[in-house]
Design a protein around this motif. Structure first.
Motif, PDB file in Angstrom:
ATOM      1  N   TYR A  10       0.847  -1.168   0.000  1.00  0.00           N
ATOM      2  CA  TYR A  10       0.000   0.000   0.000  1.00  0.00           C
ATOM      3  C   TYR A  10       0.889   1.227   0.000  1.00  0.00           C
ATOM      4  CZ  TYR A  10       0.177   0.124   5.178  1.00  0.00           C
ATOM      5  OH  TYR A  10       0.578   0.166   6.487  1.00  0.00           O
ATOM      6  N   LEU A  11       0.447   2.215  -0.740  1.00  0.00           N
ATOM      7  CA  LEU A  11       1.196   3.441  -0.940  1.00  0.00           C
ATOM      8  C   LEU A  11       0.442   4.543  -0.218  1.00  0.00           C
ATOM      9  CD1 LEU A  11       1.908   1.426  -3.235  1.00  0.00           C
ATOM     10  CD2 LEU A  11       2.364   3.384  -4.667  1.00  0.00           C
ATOM     11  N   THR A  12       1.120   5.157   0.738  1.00  0.00           N
ATOM     12  CA  THR A  12       0.487   6.161   1.580  1.00  0.00           C
ATOM     13  C   THR A  12       1.208   7.487   1.441  1.00  0.00           C
ATOM     14  OG1 THR A  12       1.887   5.588   3.470  1.00  0.00           O
ATOM     15  CG2 THR A  12      -0.217   4.423   3.273  1.00  0.00           C
ATOM     16  N   PRO A  13       0.491   8.586   1.611  1.00  0.00           N
ATOM     17  CA  PRO A  13       1.173   9.882   1.613  1.00  0.00           C
ATOM     18  C   PRO A  13       2.212   9.935   2.736  1.00  0.00           C
ATOM     19  CG  PRO A  13      -1.205  10.168   1.454  1.00  0.00           C
ATOM     20  CD  PRO A  13      -0.964   8.723   1.765  1.00  0.00           C
ATOM     21  N   PHE A  14       3.235  10.727   2.527  1.00  0.00           N
ATOM     22  CA  PHE A  14       4.247  10.915   3.563  1.00  0.00           C
ATOM     23  C   PHE A  14       3.627  11.542   4.803  1.00  0.00           C
ATOM     24  CE2 PHE A  14       7.471  10.172   0.383  1.00  0.00           C
ATOM     25  CZ  PHE A  14       8.566   9.731   1.116  1.00  0.00           C
ATOM     26  N   GLU A  15       4.096  11.088   5.949  1.00  0.00           N
ATOM     27  CA  GLU A  15       3.713  11.639   7.252  1.00  0.00           C
ATOM     28  C   GLU A  15       4.982  12.127   7.948  1.00  0.00           C
ATOM     29  OE1 GLU A  15       0.673  11.903   8.499  1.00  0.00           O
ATOM     30  OE2 GLU A  15      -0.331  10.884   6.833  1.00  0.00           O
ATOM     31  N   PRO A  16       4.870  13.048   8.915  1.00  0.00           N
ATOM     32  CA  PRO A  16       6.067  13.486   9.642  1.00  0.00           C
ATOM     33  C   PRO A  16       6.861  12.329  10.258  1.00  0.00           C
ATOM     34  CG  PRO A  16       4.252  14.973  10.093  1.00  0.00           C
ATOM     35  CD  PRO A  16       3.681  13.822   9.301  1.00  0.00           C
ATOM     36  N   ALA A  49      10.063  18.112   3.603  1.00  0.00           N
ATOM     37  CA  ALA A  49       8.921  19.014   3.807  1.00  0.00           C
ATOM     38  C   ALA A  49       8.098  19.138   2.525  1.00  0.00           C
ATOM     39  CB  ALA A  49       9.400  20.380   4.282  1.00  0.00           C
ATOM     40  N   ALA A  50       8.780  19.178   1.386  1.00  0.00           N
ATOM     41  CA  ALA A  50       8.067  19.229   0.101  1.00  0.00           C
ATOM     42  C   ALA A  50       7.284  17.938  -0.127  1.00  0.00           C
ATOM     43  CB  ALA A  50       9.049  19.475  -1.041  1.00  0.00           C
ATOM     44  N   ARG A  51       7.852  16.793   0.275  1.00  0.00           N
ATOM     45  CA  ARG A  51       7.148  15.514   0.140  1.00  0.00           C
ATOM     46  C   ARG A  51       5.876  15.509   0.998  1.00  0.00           C
ATOM     47  NH1 ARG A  51      10.769  14.932  -3.165  1.00  0.00           N
ATOM     48  NH2 ARG A  51      11.888  13.037  -3.668  1.00  0.00           N
ATOM     49  N   LEU A  52       5.967  16.080   2.194  1.00  0.00           N
ATOM     50  CA  LEU A  52       4.798  16.137   3.078  1.00  0.00           C
ATOM     51  C   LEU A  52       3.666  16.954   2.457  1.00  0.00           C
ATOM     52  CD1 LEU A  52       6.471  16.720   6.564  1.00  0.00           C
ATOM     53  CD2 LEU A  52       5.294  14.645   5.794  1.00  0.00           C
ATOM     54  N   ALA A  53       4.026  17.984   1.705  1.00  0.00           N
ATOM     55  CA  ALA A  53       3.033  18.873   1.120  1.00  0.00           C
ATOM     56  C   ALA A  53       2.555  18.424  -0.263  1.00  0.00           C
ATOM     57  CB  ALA A  53       3.606  20.286   1.025  1.00  0.00           C
ATOM     58  N   ALA A  54       3.261  17.491  -0.875  1.00  0.00           N
ATOM     59  CA  ALA A  54       2.953  17.084  -2.253  1.00  0.00           C
ATOM     60  C   ALA A  54       1.689  16.236  -2.323  1.00  0.00           C
ATOM     61  CB  ALA A  54       4.128  16.317  -2.845  1.00  0.00           C
ATOM     62  N   ILE A  72       7.702   6.782  -4.012  1.00  0.00           N
ATOM     63  CA  ILE A  72       7.366   6.986  -5.424  1.00  0.00           C
ATOM     64  C   ILE A  72       6.562   8.277  -5.520  1.00  0.00           C
ATOM     65  CG2 ILE A  72       5.284   5.546  -5.271  1.00  0.00           C
ATOM     66  CD1 ILE A  72       5.989   4.610  -8.196  1.00  0.00           C
ATOM     67  N   GLY A  73       6.843   9.056  -6.539  1.00  0.00           N
ATOM     68  CA  GLY A  73       6.154  10.329  -6.660  1.00  0.00           C
ATOM     69  C   GLY A  73       5.832  10.686  -8.090  1.00  0.00           C
ATOM     70  N   LEU A  74       4.719  11.335  -8.226  1.00  0.00           N
ATOM     71  CA  LEU A  74       4.209  11.806  -9.508  1.00  0.00           C
ATOM     72  C   LEU A  74       4.129  13.326  -9.440  1.00  0.00           C
ATOM     73  CD1 LEU A  74       2.771  10.628 -12.124  1.00  0.00           C
ATOM     74  CD2 LEU A  74       0.650  11.100 -10.899  1.00  0.00           C
ATOM     75  N   GLN A  75       4.740  13.991 -10.392  1.00  0.00           N
ATOM     76  CA  GLN A  75       4.665  15.451 -10.437  1.00  0.00           C
ATOM     77  C   GLN A  75       3.969  15.854 -11.735  1.00  0.00           C
ATOM     78  OE1 GLN A  75       8.342  17.519  -9.860  1.00  0.00           O
ATOM     79  NE2 GLN A  75       7.417  19.510 -10.184  1.00  0.00           N
ATOM     80  N   ILE A  76       2.774  16.362 -11.589  1.00  0.00           N
ATOM     81  CA  ILE A  76       1.992  16.793 -12.749  1.00  0.00           C
ATOM     82  C   ILE A  76       2.513  18.148 -13.209  1.00  0.00           C
ATOM     83  CG2 ILE A  76      -0.314  17.386 -13.586  1.00  0.00           C
ATOM     84  CD1 ILE A  76      -1.406  15.370 -11.490  1.00  0.00           C
ATOM     85  N   SER A  77       2.710  18.288 -14.504  1.00  0.00           N
ATOM     86  CA  SER A  77       3.238  19.518 -15.080  1.00  0.00           C
ATOM     87  C   SER A  77       2.266  20.674 -14.854  1.00  0.00           C
ATOM     88  CB  SER A  77       3.466  19.324 -16.580  1.00  0.00           C
ATOM     89  OG  SER A  77       3.734  20.553 -17.207  1.00  0.00           O
TER      90      SER A  77
END
Length: 169
Positions: A10-16, A49-54, A72-77
């Motif tokens: 399972y893929l979860t958003p970053f947490e502190p 910090a950027a990962r936490l907000a992404a 893993i990260g996806l950055q939409i243009s």
């Protein structure tokens, strides 16, 4: 924020609380040799910090025991909302077990079905054979070779550009 599940992950958003794991990834020379020079802690904290907000950046976790296996990260243009870039890392102990491929497939499916993205680009150093195999296994096609375009620790590397279009996988 979305959580994405697969049969094993399972893929979860970053947490502190993911800081120690993120820091361990960013200080692992076997991982960073394909990404960038190992940065000072202050820079890693800024990136964290950027990962936490992404919106579309995830920790890859085992469904069996919650062990973090990578990110893993996806950055939409911002210029073209139908295009995105993707990047991922997997801890050495989980490499070669299909973890990256499973996570990559899941995030690509999520991108195509939930975000309006129509094409995903990935950049990989030509020397990173494992990541090249993952991209090709998932259906990405190499579209460009950028000769000596990426520098790590004073060494220039060829950067390969891969692309997956919606409906192609």
């Amino acid at each position: 924020m979305a959580t994405i599940t697969t049969p094993r992950l399972y893929l979860t958003p970053f947490e502190p609380t993911d800081w120690a794991f993120f820091r361990s990834l960013r200080e692992d020379r076997s991982i960073m040799r394909y990404m960038a020079a190992i940065a000072p802690e202050k820079e890693n904290r800024r990136v964290f910090a950027a990962r936490l907000a992404a919106a579309h950046v995830f920790v890859i976790r085992s469904r069996n025991d919650d062990t973090p296996l990578g990110d893993i990260g996806l950055q939409i243009s911002a210029e073209n909302r139908e295009e995105a870039d993707i990047g991922y890392t997997v801890v050495p102990a989980a490499q070669g077990k299909g973890i990256a491929s499973e996570a990559l497939r899941a995030v690509c499916d999520y991108a195509f079905n939930q975000t309006g993205v129509k094409a995903i680009n990935a950049y990989v150093l030509a020397d990173n054979g494992g990541s090249v195999r993952v991209l090709e296994k998932v259906g990405f096609v190499r579209t460009q070779v950028l000769e000596k375009a990426y520098e790590i620790d004073g060494v220039r590397y060829d950067d390969w550009v891969y692309r997956l279009e919606c409906g192609a996988a």
